[in-house]
Motif scaffolding. Structure first.
Motif, PDB file in Angstrom:
ATOM      1  N   ARG A   1       0.847  -1.208   0.000  1.00  0.00           N
ATOM      2  CA  ARG A   1       0.000   0.000   0.000  1.00  0.00           C
ATOM      3  C   ARG A   1       0.876   1.250   0.000  1.00  0.00           C
ATOM      4  O   ARG A   1       0.590   2.222  -0.696  1.00  0.00           O
ATOM      5  N   GLU A   2       1.927   1.213   0.797  1.00  0.00           N
ATOM      6  CA  GLU A   2       2.870   2.339   0.863  1.00  0.00           C
ATOM      7  C   GLU A   2       3.511   2.560  -0.513  1.00  0.00           C
ATOM      8  O   GLU A   2       3.627   3.688  -0.980  1.00  0.00           O
TER       9      GLU A   2
ATOM     10  N   CYS B   1       2.245   1.728  -3.350  1.00  0.00           N
ATOM     11  CA  CYS B   1       1.188   2.251  -4.235  1.00  0.00           C
ATOM     12  C   CYS B   1       1.081   3.770  -4.085  1.00  0.00           C
ATOM     13  O   CYS B   1       0.946   4.484  -5.087  1.00  0.00           O
ATOM     14  N   ARG B   2       1.165   4.251  -2.852  1.00  0.00           N
ATOM     15  CA  ARG B   2       1.116   5.706  -2.622  1.00  0.00           C
ATOM     16  C   ARG B   2       2.277   6.393  -3.329  1.00  0.00           C
ATOM     17  O   ARG B   2       2.112   7.457  -3.923  1.00  0.00           O
TER      18      ARG B   2
ATOM     19  N   LYS C   1       1.578   6.897  -6.758  1.00  0.00           N
ATOM     20  CA  LYS C   1       0.373   7.726  -6.932  1.00  0.00           C
ATOM     21  C   LYS C   1      -0.882   6.899  -7.260  1.00  0.00           C
ATOM     22  O   LYS C   1      -1.719   7.298  -8.047  1.00  0.00           O
TER      23      LYS C   1
ATOM     24  N   TYR D   1      -4.134   5.357  -5.449  1.00  0.00           N
ATOM     25  CA  TYR D   1      -4.885   5.524  -4.199  1.00  0.00           C
ATOM     26  C   TYR D   1      -6.196   4.770  -4.252  1.00  0.00           C
ATOM     27  O   TYR D   1      -6.687   4.424  -5.319  1.00  0.00           O
ATOM     28  N   GLY D   2      -6.764   4.548  -3.067  1.00  0.00           N
ATOM     29  CA  GLY D   2      -8.101   3.982  -2.937  1.00  0.00           C
ATOM     30  C   GLY D   2      -8.351   2.723  -3.735  1.00  0.00           C
ATOM     31  O   GLY D   2      -7.651   1.718  -3.590  1.00  0.00           O
TER      32      GLY D   2
ATOM     33  N   GLU E   1      -7.933   1.998  -6.891  1.00  0.00           N
ATOM     34  CA  GLU E   1      -6.833   1.573  -7.775  1.00  0.00           C
ATOM     35  C   GLU E   1      -5.807   0.742  -7.007  1.00  0.00           C
ATOM     36  O   GLU E   1      -5.352  -0.288  -7.483  1.00  0.00           O
ATOM     37  N   ALA E   2      -5.443   1.222  -5.828  1.00  0.00           N
ATOM     38  CA  ALA E   2      -4.450   0.528  -4.998  1.00  0.00           C
ATOM     39  C   ALA E   2      -4.975  -0.850  -4.587  1.00  0.00           C
ATOM     40  O   ALA E   2      -4.253  -1.845  -4.669  1.00  0.00           O
TER      41      ALA E   2
END
Length: 153
Positions: free
Chosen positions: A24-25, A27-28, A31, A33-34, A36-37
């Motif tokens: 998840r980190e 993915c951030r 860019k 988020y939510g 999509e991640a």
């Protein structure tokens, strides 16, 4: 979500075992988020790149073998990474009880010997504190220290 993002995440997971929180980190950073991640994570799980049980086993085994952490410290670290209790139990089951006991005794002996100049009780206390900080269970630590102290007498 682009195919290059998925490719980057695959490489990220293939390099070493990862947990969902780490992905998840990542993915951030990419860019994502939510939704999509979450979609990317589901994709990685489906493809076998991401598996928390496998991660917990690798993490527990590695921390025990390389850094000689006790079960309590390993459990705490896995909880901080939001690993499920089921996976934590599976991970800790990877640690051989005989090897665990041997590692505890070896660490206890080394620490106890390093405190030769100290008074008897202070020596025991400092050894106890060191082993608790390493994450070993209090009962096992007390038994190990008693065993070592008897050898000294």
């Amino acid at each position: 979500m682009s195919s290059s993002d998925i490719l980057k995440l695959r490489h990220y997971c293939a390099y070493q075992e990862r947990c969902h929180m780490e992905v998840r980190e990542k993915c951030r950073e990419l860019k994502l988020y939510g939704e999509e991640a979450e979609e990317a994570i589901a994709h990685l799980v489906t493809e076998g790149f991401l598996n928390e049980e496998r991660y917990a086993k690798a993490f527990a085994g590695g921390k025990f073998r390389m850094q000689q952490w006790g079960r309590k410290k390993i459990r705490q670290a896995l909880k901080q990474k939001q690993i499920s209790d089921y996976c934590i139990r599976k991970g800790l089951a990877e640690i051989d009880p005989a090897a665990y006991e041997q590692a505890l005794l070896s660490l206890a002996e080394r620490k106890y010997q390093s405190l030769r100049g100290e008074q008897y009780l202070k020596r025991q206390y400092k050894t106890l504190q060191y082993l608790l900080q390493k994450g070993f269970e209090q009962e096992l630590v007390r038994e190990a220290i008693e065993q070592i102290a008897k050898k000294e007498d």
